[in-house]
Design a protein around this motif. Structure first.
Motif, PDB file in Angstrom:
ATOM      1  N   ALA A 167       0.831  -1.207   0.000  1.00 10.28           N
ATOM      2  CA  ALA A 167       0.000   0.000   0.000  1.00 10.28           C
ATOM      3  C   ALA A 167       0.864   1.256   0.000  1.00 10.28           C
ATOM      4  O   ALA A 167       0.546   2.251  -0.670  1.00 10.28           O
ATOM      5  CB  ALA A 167      -0.933   0.004   1.202  1.00 10.28           C
ATOM      6  N   THR A 168       1.977   1.223   0.727  1.00 11.79           N
ATOM      7  CA  THR A 168       2.881   2.374   0.764  1.00 11.79           C
ATOM      8  C   THR A 168       3.495   2.622  -0.603  1.00 11.79           C
ATOM      9  O   THR A 168       3.650   3.774  -1.044  1.00 11.79           O
ATOM     10  CB  THR A 168       3.987   2.157   1.814  1.00 11.79           C
ATOM     11  OG1 THR A 168       3.384   1.984   3.097  1.00 11.79           O
ATOM     12  CG2 THR A 168       4.939   3.343   1.868  1.00 11.79           C
ATOM     13  N   LEU A 169       3.859   1.548  -1.296  1.00  8.40           N
ATOM     14  CA  LEU A 169       4.375   1.686  -2.664  1.00  8.40           C
ATOM     15  C   LEU A 169       3.335   2.350  -3.563  1.00  8.40           C
ATOM     16  O   LEU A 169       3.645   3.281  -4.313  1.00  8.40           O
ATOM     17  CB  LEU A 169       4.749   0.313  -3.222  1.00  8.40           C
ATOM     18  CG  LEU A 169       5.161   0.288  -4.702  1.00  8.40           C
ATOM     19  CD1 LEU A 169       6.487   0.995  -4.906  1.00  8.40           C
ATOM     20  CD2 LEU A 169       5.247  -1.161  -5.202  1.00  8.40           C
ATOM     21  N   MET A 170       2.090   1.880  -3.486  1.00  4.49           N
ATOM     22  CA  MET A 170       1.024   2.429  -4.320  1.00  4.49           C
ATOM     23  C   MET A 170       0.763   3.901  -3.976  1.00  4.49           C
ATOM     24  O   MET A 170       0.566   4.730  -4.867  1.00  4.49           O
ATOM     25  CB  MET A 170      -0.253   1.606  -4.133  1.00  4.49           C
ATOM     26  CG  MET A 170      -0.097   0.123  -4.424  1.00  4.49           C
ATOM     27  SD  MET A 170       0.318  -0.205  -6.157  1.00  4.49           S
ATOM     28  CE  MET A 170      -1.267   0.050  -6.925  1.00  4.49           C
ATOM     29  N   TYR A 175       0.328   9.288  -5.435  1.00  2.00           N
ATOM     30  CA  TYR A 175       0.238  10.636  -4.889  1.00  2.00           C
ATOM     31  C   TYR A 175       1.589  11.339  -4.729  1.00  2.00           C
ATOM     32  O   TYR A 175       1.633  12.568  -4.659  1.00  2.00           O
ATOM     33  CB  TYR A 175      -0.464  10.600  -3.523  1.00  2.00           C
ATOM     34  CG  TYR A 175      -1.831   9.981  -3.584  1.00  2.00           C
ATOM     35  CD1 TYR A 175      -2.905  10.659  -4.155  1.00  2.00           C
ATOM     36  CD2 TYR A 175      -2.058   8.703  -3.069  1.00  2.00           C
ATOM     37  CE1 TYR A 175      -4.162  10.082  -4.208  1.00  2.00           C
ATOM     38  CE2 TYR A 175      -3.317   8.119  -3.122  1.00  2.00           C
ATOM     39  CZ  TYR A 175      -4.373   8.814  -3.691  1.00  2.00           C
ATOM     40  OH  TYR A 175      -5.614   8.244  -3.751  1.00  2.00           O
ATOM     41  N   GLY A 176       2.672  10.574  -4.646  1.00  2.00           N
ATOM     42  CA  GLY A 176       3.983  11.175  -4.423  1.00  2.00           C
ATOM     43  C   GLY A 176       4.873  11.223  -5.646  1.00  2.00           C
ATOM     44  O   GLY A 176       5.929  11.863  -5.620  1.00  2.00           O
ATOM     45  N   GLY A 177       4.485  10.521  -6.711  1.00  2.00           N
ATOM     46  CA  GLY A 177       5.296  10.538  -7.925  1.00  2.00           C
ATOM     47  C   GLY A 177       6.656   9.900  -7.760  1.00  2.00           C
ATOM     48  O   GLY A 177       7.636  10.328  -8.386  1.00  2.00           O
ATOM     49  N   ARG A 178       6.746   8.870  -6.912  1.00  2.00           N
ATOM     50  CA  ARG A 178       8.021   8.184  -6.735  1.00  2.00           C
ATOM     51  C   ARG A 178       7.767   6.723  -6.372  1.00  2.00           C
ATOM     52  O   ARG A 178       6.707   6.371  -5.874  1.00  2.00           O
ATOM     53  CB  ARG A 178       8.843   8.850  -5.623  1.00  2.00           C
ATOM     54  CG  ARG A 178       8.111   8.959  -4.293  1.00  2.00           C
ATOM     55  CD  ARG A 178       8.922   9.705  -3.261  1.00  2.00           C
ATOM     56  NE  ARG A 178       8.169   9.893  -2.032  1.00  2.00           N
ATOM     57  CZ  ARG A 178       8.649  10.498  -0.956  1.00  2.00           C
ATOM     58  NH1 ARG A 178       9.895  10.956  -0.970  1.00  2.00           N
ATOM     59  NH2 ARG A 178       7.905  10.646   0.120  1.00  2.00           N
ATOM     60  N   MET A 179       8.750   5.884  -6.656  1.00  2.00           N
ATOM     61  CA  MET A 179       8.643   4.472  -6.315  1.00  2.00           C
ATOM     62  C   MET A 179       9.368   4.247  -4.996  1.00  2.00           C
ATOM     63  O   MET A 179      10.596   4.175  -4.953  1.00  2.00           O
ATOM     64  CB  MET A 179       9.223   3.602  -7.428  1.00  2.00           C
ATOM     65  CG  MET A 179       8.478   3.734  -8.732  1.00  2.00           C
ATOM     66  SD  MET A 179       8.978   2.514  -9.966  1.00  2.00           S
ATOM     67  CE  MET A 179       8.303   1.027  -9.245  1.00  2.00           C
TER      68      MET A 179
END
Length: 310
Positions: A167-170, A175-179
């Motif tokens: 979920a944190t990755l998603m 929303y954060g534009g980063r992996m």
């Protein structure tokens, strides 16, 4: 840790007939939890000889499960380590402060209750209706690091499970534009503390079922858990829907986080795209991204319409 150890060393064998009242499914779940936590500990060298592990207890199903499984593994692990359960009482109104101490005493585990009124700080600083999670998390982390030093703990164990990590990755992608996800093991910014997540391979549904079987005295979080419409809540619901309709998708996403092909992404800090030139030397990883990959046939994702292009 000795490289010759394997997950079986952490799991051990306990006769299922020791407690005839335990249902077959509960026995299977216990073995699975011990196996997955033991595998994570081995894969990422989370626990070493002589470690003193601070298990951070919120009173939720995941932290109860983490403490319970670590204590089971402790009895038959190939290395000796100590456990101390720590709860940060944030002085939330109506918080049943007797529940965790009573539970810790009942199971005979060393524990410490840290009393810090972060609730008032968060409510004073964060405007009404805004998400409290970020500030609450920062305050809690700083306090727990301080307590770890005071108690002489070498590692801090958090109860984040497989679904939290995905979920944190998603969330970061949407929303954060980063992996970026939650690593199974990390060193704090000041280089003084090691944080581990032994439940990183465990699905949330297993911690929920184990908490139900064990009848843990669950304490809800009224500060942030009751906030509706949080992005994390929305993503969590989406992942649960995926898992229901397409079993194995979340597990596949977790595996992908451990098999990153940096040359086939777009981060110039990880790969020197600007200076990429023909060398005349064969590279097996060069243009394989353009090859057709075979994936299992499956219907479209929930809420998505499959469109034929071309």
């Amino acid at each position: 840790m000795n490289a010759t150890l394997n997950a079986a060393d952490w799991i051990g064998e306990e006769p299922a007939t020791d407690n005839r009242k335990i249902e077959r499914e509960q026995i299977k779940l216990e073995k699975r939890l011990c196996r997955e936590v033991g595998r994570a500990i081995l894969d990422f060298n989370m626990i070493e000889e002589g470690d003193r592990i601070m298990v951070c207890m919120s009173g939720g199903k995941d932290s109860y499960t983490l403490l319970d499984i670590l204590r089971r593994l402790q009895k038959r692990a190939p290395v000796k380590f100590d456990i101390v359960a720590v709860n940060l009482d944030q002085k939330q109104p109506g918080f049943p402060e007797h529940v965790l101490p009573d539970y810790f005493k009942s199971i005979g585990v060393e524990y410490h209750i840290e009393n810090q009124d972060t609730y008032s700080v968060v409510k004073r600083v964060v405007p009404e209706g805004k998400t409290t999670c970020s500030l609450c998390s920062r305050l809690r982390r700083a306090i727990l690091y301080k307590v770890a030093d005071e108690l002489g703990c070498t590692k801090l164990a958090l109860g984040h499970h497989r679904d939290d990590i995905v979920a944190t990755l998603m969330l970061n992608m949407f929303y954060g534009g980063r992996m970026k996800g939650m690593p199974p093991k990390l060193v704090s910014d000041d280089g003084r503390h090691v944080v581990i997540r032994p439940l990183c391979y465990v699905p949330e549904k297993d911690t929920a079922r184990w908490a139900q079987y064990q009848q843990f005295p669950i304490i809800p979080c009224n500060l942030c858990g009751s906030q509706e419409g949080l992005q994390r809540v929305v993503v969590g619901e989406m992942l649960r829907e995926w898992d229901k309709k397409f079993p194995g998708r979340i597990e596949s996403m977790l595996r992908a986080m451990g098999h990153v092909v940096t040359t086939h992404l777009m981060d110039p800090k990880l790969h020197d795209f600007r200076n990429a030139k023909a060398t005349g030397i064969a590279d097996p990883d060069g243009d394989t991204a353009f090859d057709h990959e075979e994936f299992p046939a499956a219907p479209g994702l929930p809420g998505m319409q499959v469109v034929q292009i071309g």
